[in-house]
Design an enzyme around this catalytic site. Structure first.
Site, PDB file in Angstrom:
ATOM      1  N   LYS A  90       0.859  -1.188   0.000  1.00 55.90           N
ATOM      2  CA  LYS A  90       0.000   0.000   0.000  1.00 55.90           C
ATOM      3  C   LYS A  90       0.883   1.221   0.000  1.00 55.90           C
ATOM      4  CE  LYS A  90      -4.085   1.896   0.226  1.00 55.90           C
ATOM      5  NZ  LYS A  90      -3.651   2.797  -0.858  1.00 55.90           N
ATOM      6  N   GLN A 111       7.183   3.812   4.032  1.00 57.25           N
ATOM      7  CA  GLN A 111       5.786   3.380   4.041  1.00 57.25           C
ATOM      8  C   GLN A 111       5.588   2.109   4.864  1.00 57.25           C
ATOM      9  OE1 GLN A 111       3.845   5.476   1.728  1.00 57.25           O
ATOM     10  NE2 GLN A 111       2.149   4.848   3.009  1.00 57.25           N
ATOM     11  N   LYS A 114       5.206   3.382   8.463  1.00 59.05           N
ATOM     12  CA  LYS A 114       4.022   4.222   8.562  1.00 59.05           C
ATOM     13  C   LYS A 114       2.761   3.361   8.543  1.00 59.05           C
ATOM     14  CE  LYS A 114       3.933   7.699   5.776  1.00 59.05           C
ATOM     15  NZ  LYS A 114       3.744   8.524   4.553  1.00 59.05           N
ATOM     16  N   LYS A 126       5.464   1.818  -3.062  1.00 57.03           N
ATOM     17  CA  LYS A 126       5.398   3.164  -3.635  1.00 57.03           C
ATOM     18  C   LYS A 126       5.650   3.049  -5.138  1.00 57.03           C
ATOM     19  CE  LYS A 126       4.713   7.399  -2.033  1.00 57.03           C
ATOM     20  NZ  LYS A 126       3.693   7.768  -1.036  1.00 57.03           N
ATOM     21  N   GLY A 165      -3.032   7.974  -4.534  1.00 59.77           N
ATOM     22  CA  GLY A 165      -2.435   9.177  -5.094  1.00 59.77           C
ATOM     23  C   GLY A 165      -1.279   9.676  -4.247  1.00 59.77           C
ATOM     24  N   ASP A 166      -0.525  10.583  -4.817  1.00 64.24           N
ATOM     25  CA  ASP A 166       0.584  11.255  -4.137  1.00 64.24           C
ATOM     26  C   ASP A 166       0.795  12.550  -4.920  1.00 64.24           C
ATOM     27  OD1 ASP A 166       3.798  11.606  -3.582  1.00 64.24           O
ATOM     28  OD2 ASP A 166       2.850  10.517  -1.948  1.00 64.24           O
ATOM     29  N   THR A 209      -4.822  13.248   5.291  1.00 62.07           N
ATOM     30  CA  THR A 209      -3.433  13.440   5.718  1.00 62.07           C
ATOM     31  C   THR A 209      -3.293  14.731   6.515  1.00 62.07           C
ATOM     32  OG1 THR A 209      -2.703  12.282   3.719  1.00 62.07           O
ATOM     33  CG2 THR A 209      -1.029  13.459   4.970  1.00 62.07           C
ATOM     34  N   ASN A 240      -2.753  19.290  -1.195  1.00 61.01           N
ATOM     35  CA  ASN A 240      -3.780  18.621  -0.405  1.00 61.01           C
ATOM     36  C   ASN A 240      -3.464  18.599   1.097  1.00 61.01           C
ATOM     37  OD1 ASN A 240      -6.281  17.318  -0.961  1.00 61.01           O
ATOM     38  ND2 ASN A 240      -5.379  15.419  -0.242  1.00 61.01           N
ATOM     39  N   SER A 376      -6.980   5.572   3.486  1.00 62.55           N
ATOM     40  CA  SER A 376      -7.007   4.738   2.276  1.00 62.55           C
ATOM     41  C   SER A 376      -7.351   3.295   2.633  1.00 62.55           C
ATOM     42  CB  SER A 376      -5.646   4.782   1.574  1.00 62.55           C
ATOM     43  OG  SER A 376      -5.472   5.990   0.869  1.00 62.55           O
TER      44      SER A 376
END
Length: 445
Positions: A90, A111, A114, A126, A165-166, A209, A240, A376
């Site tokens: 993820k 990630q 996290k 990623k 998304g990023d 976030t 964002n 997410s």
């Protein structure tokens, strides 16, 4: 030489030209030395650290597409599937000219921890491309996204790898990517998160976030007998994360006085008017300097320097390594002693060390920006159940998740005798869960 030092030297030797990845690994391994030393025999026997720092899979591919002039363009695409010990990979997709394998490995490695901290069953990954959506027409973005997904679709799935998304990948891009995935596979499943609300998306995902950053900040402040209300805050970025961190901070009674983009920053001593920022950034996709054209009390400054603005709290929400040692010293000289990271590794190692050595309340990104990936995962839950939760339900789950993350990292720091060091606490708390899963599953990853 210690086990952690051996592994870091190995990473540098085997991954040349990837400084961001080296930086991320060193920061984590340095923090983990306490727990690694206490369990060295067990971890060495399983080569656990050697496996932890090596991605399970890296996919690299070309992405050909046709621009509006009929010319064929070719970009590079990637997916780094780093660790699936506790769940499917993820992590976001980033479309930006700076994207390369080393940056995606750094992001994927971060990630892992996290995602572990969220308490949800998701592994670390990623991906992205050096494609720049800025200045492209909708048709060009669609053409690129369809070509990108044509290759990526072979390696992802609702129970295998779920991108999101990023930077450079918002609702428009997710829509084009999802449409192509569905067209290619015939599957209507939760393979991407950040989807539109009419086709499987989750409420609060847009805000997650930024809201999550302020929720964990508020939890830390309360633990230290302080409040968010009344504080003056500087937020870097105007995407964002920055917009919704500023929104939640204002809702809790703080005053946000500065925001930025890659060209420069605005300072509004009266407090940022977020409706104007949202119109510029989310509707017109303009530049932050346009804010100063509309608000008499605001001043726009070209270039860097946002951290020279006097504040109580700094929230770096733009990109990696945006806040350096000189910035950290400037913040302290101006009376700021609270920093919470909204972006991924926005503080350099030297700045992070300075914060820790000088008594800052400092929250690292792998804990403080986990609300996005956490929500997410909540979207994945809703997709699996064919359900949709209300805004209030998701927001409550997000706030509880961030409170729990703060409790975990604070407890881990206390257990290893470094109370208040949330960098070490976050790395240890995230690592322990992943390490236990890797040991339990044998030498398979």
């Amino acid at each position: 030489m210690s086990y952690t030092e051996e592994i870091y030297d190995r990473v540098v030797a085997q991954n040349p030209g990837e400084p961001e990845f080296h930086q991320a690994v060193k920061e984590v391994l340095d923090s983990l030395k306490l727990v690694i030393d206490a369990n060295e025999e067990k971890y060495r026997a399983a080569s656990l650290l050697e496996r932890l720092v090596e991605p399970e899979r890296i996919i690299s591919f070309k992405v050909p597409w046709v621009d509006d002039n009929g010319k064929v363009q070719v970009n590079k695409g990637y997916r780094v599937q780093f660790n699936s010990a506790i769940g499917p990979y993820k992590g976001g997709l980033r479309f930006h000219p700076s994207v390369n394998q080393g940056i995606l490995k750094f992001l994927g490695f971060e990630q892992i921890f996290k995602n572990s901290l969220t308490g949800l069953p998701i592994g670390g990954g990623k991906g992205g491309s050096n494609f720049d959506p800025k200045g492209k027409s909708d048709r060009e973005v669609m053409a690129f996204c369809q070509s990108f997904m044509t290759e990526l679709s072979k390696y992802i799935g609702a129970d295998q790898d779920v991108p999101a998304g990023d930077i450079g990948v918002g609702g428009r891009e997710i829509g084009f990517l999802y449409g192509q995935y569905k067209r290619l596979t015939g599957l209507y499943e939760g393979v991407l998160t950040g989807k539109g609300l009419t086709w499987g998306g989750s409420l609060v995902r847009t805000q997650a976030t930024g809201y999550g950053l302020v929720y964990i900040l508020d939890a830390m402040l309360k633990d230290h007998q302080m409040e968010t209300a009344g504080k003056t805050i500087v937020v870097s970025g105007s995407g964002n994360v920055a917009i919704y961190a500023a929104e939640k901070a204002q809702q809790l009674g703080a005053k946000v006085v500065a925001m930025s983009d890659s060209n420069g920053y605005i300072y509004d001593p009266e407090g940022i008017q977020l409706d104007i920022v949202k119109d510029i950034k989310e509707v017109r996709r303009g530049r932050i300097k346009e804010y100063a054209d509309q608000v008499a009390s605001a001043v726009y400054t070209e270039g860097k320097g946002i951290w020279s603005i006097k504040c109580d709290i700094a929230l770096p929400c733009a990109t990696q390594n945006e806040l350096n040692l000189e910035d950290a010293k400037t913040l302290m000289a101006n009376g700021c002693k609270i920093v919470a990271e909204g972006a991924n590794m926005p503080s350099t190692r030297e700045a992070t060390d300075f914060f820790l050595e000088n008594g800052f309340l400092f929250l690292p990104g792998k804990a403080s920006n986990a609300g996005g990936v956490g929500t997410s995962a909540l979207e994945m839950c809703q997709n699996s159940m064919r359900m949709s939760w209300t805004f209030e339900e998701v927001d409550a789950k997000l706030q509880q998740m961030m409170n729990d993350i703060y409790a975990k990292i604070s407890d881990a720091a206390k257990r290893y005798g470094v109370e208040g060091n949330y960098v070490t606490g976050a790395n240890i708390a995230g690592f322990e869960k992943v390490a236990d899963a890797m040991l339990a599953q044998g030498i398979v990853m």
